[in-house]
Design a protein around this motif. Structure first.
Motif, PDB file in Angstrom:
ATOM      1  N   LEU A 181       0.837  -1.192   0.000  1.00  0.00           N
ATOM      2  CA  LEU A 181       0.000   0.000   0.000  1.00  0.00           C
ATOM      3  C   LEU A 181       0.874   1.246   0.000  1.00  0.00           C
ATOM      4  O   LEU A 181       1.878   1.317   0.711  1.00  0.00           O
ATOM      5  N   LYS A 182       0.474   2.246  -0.783  1.00  0.00           N
ATOM      6  CA  LYS A 182       1.189   3.511  -0.764  1.00  0.00           C
ATOM      7  C   LYS A 182       0.927   4.229   0.560  1.00  0.00           C
ATOM      8  O   LYS A 182      -0.045   3.950   1.249  1.00  0.00           O
ATOM      9  N   LYS A 183       1.804   5.177   0.899  1.00  0.00           N
ATOM     10  CA  LYS A 183       1.650   5.920   2.149  1.00  0.00           C
ATOM     11  C   LYS A 183       0.297   6.614   2.186  1.00  0.00           C
ATOM     12  O   LYS A 183      -0.092   7.304   1.250  1.00  0.00           O
ATOM     13  N   GLY A 184      -0.457   6.399   3.255  1.00  0.00           N
ATOM     14  CA  GLY A 184      -1.761   7.002   3.423  1.00  0.00           C
ATOM     15  C   GLY A 184      -2.894   6.249   2.746  1.00  0.00           C
ATOM     16  O   GLY A 184      -4.060   6.578   2.944  1.00  0.00           O
ATOM     17  N   ALA A 185      -2.561   5.241   1.946  1.00  0.00           N
ATOM     18  CA  ALA A 185      -3.606   4.498   1.226  1.00  0.00           C
ATOM     19  C   ALA A 185      -4.451   3.675   2.186  1.00  0.00           C
ATOM     20  O   ALA A 185      -3.996   3.263   3.255  1.00  0.00           O
ATOM     21  N   SER A 223      -6.990  15.915  11.788  1.00  0.00           N
ATOM     22  CA  SER A 223      -7.775  15.493  10.629  1.00  0.00           C
ATOM     23  C   SER A 223      -8.817  14.510  11.139  1.00  0.00           C
ATOM     24  O   SER A 223      -8.473  13.435  11.638  1.00  0.00           O
ATOM     25  N   ASN A 224     -10.099  14.886  11.041  1.00  0.00           N
ATOM     26  CA  ASN A 224     -11.167  14.085  11.638  1.00  0.00           C
ATOM     27  C   ASN A 224     -12.261  13.794  10.612  1.00  0.00           C
ATOM     28  O   ASN A 224     -12.562  14.611   9.743  1.00  0.00           O
ATOM     29  N   MET A 225     -12.880  12.620  10.748  1.00  0.00           N
ATOM     30  CA  MET A 225     -14.019  12.270   9.914  1.00  0.00           C
ATOM     31  C   MET A 225     -15.019  11.471  10.740  1.00  0.00           C
ATOM     32  O   MET A 225     -14.633  10.603  11.517  1.00  0.00           O
ATOM     33  N   ILE A 226     -16.304  11.786  10.601  1.00  0.00           N
ATOM     34  CA  ILE A 226     -17.373  11.020  11.238  1.00  0.00           C
ATOM     35  C   ILE A 226     -18.165  10.321  10.145  1.00  0.00           C
ATOM     36  O   ILE A 226     -18.697  10.975   9.232  1.00  0.00           O
ATOM     37  N   TYR A 227     -18.223   9.022  10.235  1.00  0.00           N
ATOM     38  CA  TYR A 227     -18.848   8.176   9.221  1.00  0.00           C
ATOM     39  C   TYR A 227     -20.128   7.594   9.827  1.00  0.00           C
ATOM     40  O   TYR A 227     -20.083   6.694  10.645  1.00  0.00           O
ATOM     41  N   ASN A 228     -21.274   8.180   9.434  1.00  0.00           N
ATOM     42  CA  ASN A 228     -22.570   7.773   9.965  1.00  0.00           C
ATOM     43  C   ASN A 228     -23.232   6.748   9.052  1.00  0.00           C
ATOM     44  O   ASN A 228     -23.291   6.943   7.825  1.00  0.00           O
ATOM     45  N   GLU A 229     -23.781   5.690   9.655  1.00  0.00           N
ATOM     46  CA  GLU A 229     -24.510   4.671   8.911  1.00  0.00           C
ATOM     47  C   GLU A 229     -25.905   4.512   9.528  1.00  0.00           C
ATOM     48  O   GLU A 229     -26.042   4.426  10.749  1.00  0.00           O
ATOM     49  N   TYR A 230     -26.906   4.447   8.650  1.00  0.00           N
ATOM     50  CA  TYR A 230     -28.290   4.408   9.102  1.00  0.00           C
ATOM     51  C   TYR A 230     -29.049   3.254   8.437  1.00  0.00           C
ATOM     52  O   TYR A 230     -29.347   3.344   7.225  1.00  0.00           O
ATOM     53  N   PRO A 231     -29.374   2.183   9.148  1.00  0.00           N
ATOM     54  CA  PRO A 231     -30.362   1.250   8.601  1.00  0.00           C
ATOM     55  C   PRO A 231     -31.634   2.029   8.260  1.00  0.00           C
ATOM     56  O   PRO A 231     -32.129   2.807   9.078  1.00  0.00           O
ATOM     57  N   SER A 232     -32.152   1.833   7.053  1.00  0.00           N
ATOM     58  CA  SER A 232     -33.213   2.714   6.548  1.00  0.00           C
ATOM     59  C   SER A 232     -34.153   1.967   5.618  1.00  0.00           C
ATOM     60  O   SER A 232     -33.849   0.881   5.119  1.00  0.00           O
ATOM     61  N   THR A 233     -35.289   2.590   5.365  1.00  0.00           N
ATOM     62  CA  THR A 233     -36.183   2.204   4.279  1.00  0.00           C
ATOM     63  C   THR A 233     -36.475   3.466   3.460  1.00  0.00           C
ATOM     64  O   THR A 233     -36.219   4.586   3.925  1.00  0.00           O
ATOM     65  N   ILE A 234     -37.004   3.287   2.254  1.00  0.00           N
ATOM     66  CA  ILE A 234     -37.370   4.451   1.466  1.00  0.00           C
ATOM     67  C   ILE A 234     -38.878   4.464   1.236  1.00  0.00           C
ATOM     68  O   ILE A 234     -39.540   3.430   1.244  1.00  0.00           O
ATOM     69  N   SER A 235     -39.407   5.659   1.054  1.00  0.00           N
ATOM     70  CA  SER A 235     -40.836   5.851   0.810  1.00  0.00           C
ATOM     71  C   SER A 235     -41.011   6.935  -0.240  1.00  0.00           C
ATOM     72  O   SER A 235     -40.052   7.609  -0.638  1.00  0.00           O
ATOM     73  N   ASP A 236     -42.258   7.104  -0.675  1.00  0.00           N
ATOM     74  CA  ASP A 236     -42.617   8.177  -1.602  1.00  0.00           C
ATOM     75  C   ASP A 236     -41.797   8.147  -2.892  1.00  0.00           C
ATOM     76  O   ASP A 236     -41.430   9.195  -3.439  1.00  0.00           O
ATOM     77  N   GLY A 280     -32.585  -1.303   3.468  1.00  0.00           N
ATOM     78  CA  GLY A 280     -31.374  -0.688   2.975  1.00  0.00           C
ATOM     79  C   GLY A 280     -30.613   0.080   4.029  1.00  0.00           C
ATOM     80  O   GLY A 280     -30.915   0.035   5.223  1.00  0.00           O
ATOM     81  N   ASN A 281     -29.622   0.809   3.544  1.00  0.00           N
ATOM     82  CA  ASN A 281     -28.732   1.565   4.416  1.00  0.00           C
ATOM     83  C   ASN A 281     -28.398   2.887   3.746  1.00  0.00           C
ATOM     84  O   ASN A 281     -28.209   2.953   2.533  1.00  0.00           O
ATOM     85  N   SER A 282     -28.347   3.948   4.543  1.00  0.00           N
ATOM     86  CA  SER A 282     -27.915   5.256   4.044  1.00  0.00           C
ATOM     87  C   SER A 282     -26.733   5.736   4.873  1.00  0.00           C
ATOM     88  O   SER A 282     -26.635   5.434   6.067  1.00  0.00           O
ATOM     89  N   GLU A 283     -25.841   6.471   4.217  1.00  0.00           N
ATOM     90  CA  GLU A 283     -24.650   6.981   4.892  1.00  0.00           C
ATOM     91  C   GLU A 283     -24.541   8.489   4.691  1.00  0.00           C
ATOM     92  O   GLU A 283     -24.959   9.030   3.668  1.00  0.00           O
ATOM     93  N   HIS A 284     -23.950   9.126   5.708  1.00  0.00           N
ATOM     94  CA  HIS A 284     -23.589  10.532   5.596  1.00  0.00           C
ATOM     95  C   HIS A 284     -22.289  10.716   6.366  1.00  0.00           C
ATOM     96  O   HIS A 284     -22.267  10.594   7.598  1.00  0.00           O
ATOM     97  N   ALA A 285     -21.214  10.955   5.630  1.00  0.00           N
ATOM     98  CA  ALA A 285     -19.910  11.165   6.248  1.00  0.00           C
ATOM     99  C   ALA A 285     -19.571  12.648   6.224  1.00  0.00           C
ATOM    100  O   ALA A 285     -19.826  13.339   5.233  1.00  0.00           O
ATOM    101  N   THR A 286     -19.000  13.138   7.326  1.00  0.00           N
ATOM    102  CA  THR A 286     -18.610  14.536   7.419  1.00  0.00           C
ATOM    103  C   THR A 286     -17.148  14.622   7.832  1.00  0.00           C
ATOM    104  O   THR A 286     -16.596  13.708   8.455  1.00  0.00           O
ATOM    105  N   GLY A 287     -16.515  15.751   7.499  1.00  0.00           N
ATOM    106  CA  GLY A 287     -15.103  15.912   7.789  1.00  0.00           C
ATOM    107  C   GLY A 287     -14.254  15.345   6.667  1.00  0.00           C
ATOM    108  O   GLY A 287     -14.749  14.789   5.686  1.00  0.00           O
ATOM    109  N   VAL A 288     -12.947  15.479   6.812  1.00  0.00           N
ATOM    110  CA  VAL A 288     -12.001  14.981   5.804  1.00  0.00           C
ATOM    111  C   VAL A 288     -10.880  14.249   6.526  1.00  0.00           C
ATOM    112  O   VAL A 288     -10.316  14.760   7.496  1.00  0.00           O
ATOM    113  N   LEU A 289     -10.580  13.058   6.057  1.00  0.00           N
ATOM    114  CA  LEU A 289      -9.490  12.275   6.634  1.00  0.00           C
ATOM    115  C   LEU A 289      -8.318  12.293   5.669  1.00  0.00           C
ATOM    116  O   LEU A 289      -8.407  11.764   4.556  1.00  0.00           O
ATOM    117  N   LEU A 290      -7.238  12.933   6.080  1.00  0.00           N
ATOM    118  CA  LEU A 290      -6.051  13.077   5.233  1.00  0.00           C
ATOM    119  C   LEU A 290      -5.095  11.910   5.428  1.00  0.00           C
ATOM    120  O   LEU A 290      -5.118  11.253   6.459  1.00  0.00           O
TER     121      LEU A 290
END
Length: 336
Positions: free
Chosen positions: A25-29, A291-304, A326-336
């Motif tokens: 793996l390359k550095k940071g990969a 350098s911080n990142m929050i990786y949110n995962e949500y078990p979900s269903t869809i409607s409409d 299904g599952n939905s994700e919303h990640a915030t921040g940047v991980l360098l």
């Protein structure tokens, strides 16, 4: 200079899935194998769901959910530094950090395993994918379906030596046991290699009873979209939308309103999370810059869900999709 990119829907899944470890793996990969299991549940309960991830990142130190992880460069796939992370929603309760542990990973041409306190392994055998998490979870995810959207898809993009490579299977049939109880459902898989900073994103994957699939991906930098992908497969026909938007509506759990548009159709739907787990990554670049990142995962269903013909303005009838998981994700921040 333009980015180099390619996408292929025909590939030897069994041959390719572990071959990325044949070079350091390359550095940071960052490299990971990621599974989501959508488990059919009696109507009185919300759909069960399990996520597991085997990963390795070439960084000297990173903290995830309070666990310090040190990773040396992976040079020998027979034994290398890594982490296994998993959560499980049992229909009522989310079991965060079911596994969150640094460990030794071992890989071969068709298998990866860990020496975590709860042993894990993932093995490929032709169209079958075998996954075990201790004695409690034993799954078989089988690739099935003639449409190209249901076959292994490989994508790659690179710019100035940075980029990512992903292999994904949008839907598989799932059988197995949870604590000796026979279960059935569906599964989503991806193997990702990233050699660049990770930007914030919205993502979702949903499976319908009739074999349909809906997936979307929308990474952003400074609030602006850098990629827009939305696919709806109704079990026979695939609709592709290059224009899309995601709006987050706050609440006890957020709701996501998603829209997409192609030359011929428009699509709109609502993503309704019913549980939540997250991973918080922290590291210091050059030992001083956070350098911080929050990786949110949500078990979900869809409607409409609404699919509209743009020319006539009439809704396209979507018959017999059935329920969805299904599952939905919303990640915030940047991980360098």
């Amino acid at each position: 200079m333009k980015a180099k990119s390619k996408s292929s829907e025909v590939m030897d899944f069994e041959k390719e899935i572990f071959n990325v470890l044949n070079k350091p793996l390359k550095k940071g990969a960052w490299l990971w194998w990621f599974w989501l299991f959508y488990i059919k549940t009696p109507k009185s309960k919300k759909p069960r769901q399990l996520m597991i991830l085997w990963s390795s990142k070439n960084n000297p130190l990173i903290n995830c959910n309070g666990v310090d992880v040190t990773c040396r460069q992976a040079t020998d796939k027979s034994k290398f530094d890594g982490t296994v992370a998993a959560w499980y929603f049992d229909g009522k309760k989310m079991h965060h950090n079911l596994i969150m542990e640094q460990c030794n990973l071992r890989a071969s041409d068709n298998k990866i395993s860990s020496d975590t306190k709860i042993p894990t392994f993932y093995q490929v055998n032709k169209t079958n994918n075998l996954i075990e998490i201790g004695d409690d979870f034993k799954f078989i995810a089988k690739r099935k379906g003639d449409h190209s959207f249901l076959k292994p898809i490989q994508s790659h993009i690179e710019y100035l030596g940075k980029g990512y490579s992903i292999i994904r299977v949008n839907r598989m049939d799932l059988t197995g046991t949870i604590k000796n109880e026979k279960i059935a459902g569906t599964a989503y898989f991806q193997r990702v290699y990233v050699n660049s900073p990770t930007a914030p994103w919205y993502w979702g994957s949903f499976h319908f009873d009739n074999g349909g699939v809906l997936v979307y991906f929308n990474p952003r930098i400074a609030g602006k979209s850098i990629k827009k992908q939305l696919y709806f497969f109704d079990s026979k026909k695939l609709y592709k939308f290059k224009k899309m938007g995601v709006k987050r509506i706050e609440g006890k759990l957020p709701v996501f309103e998603v829209s997409g548009e192609s030359d011929k159709e428009k699509i709109n739907f609502r993503v309704n999370p019913y549980s939540h787990s997250s991973w918080t990554f922290k590291r210091k670049v050059l030992k001083i810059l956070p350098s911080n990142m929050i990786y949110n995962e949500y078990p979900s269903t869809i409607s409409d869900l609404c699919l509209t013909d743009k020319k006539s303005g009439k809704d396209i009838l979507i018959k017999g999709l059935g329920n969805n998981m299904g599952n939905s994700e919303h990640a915030t921040g940047v991980l360098l």
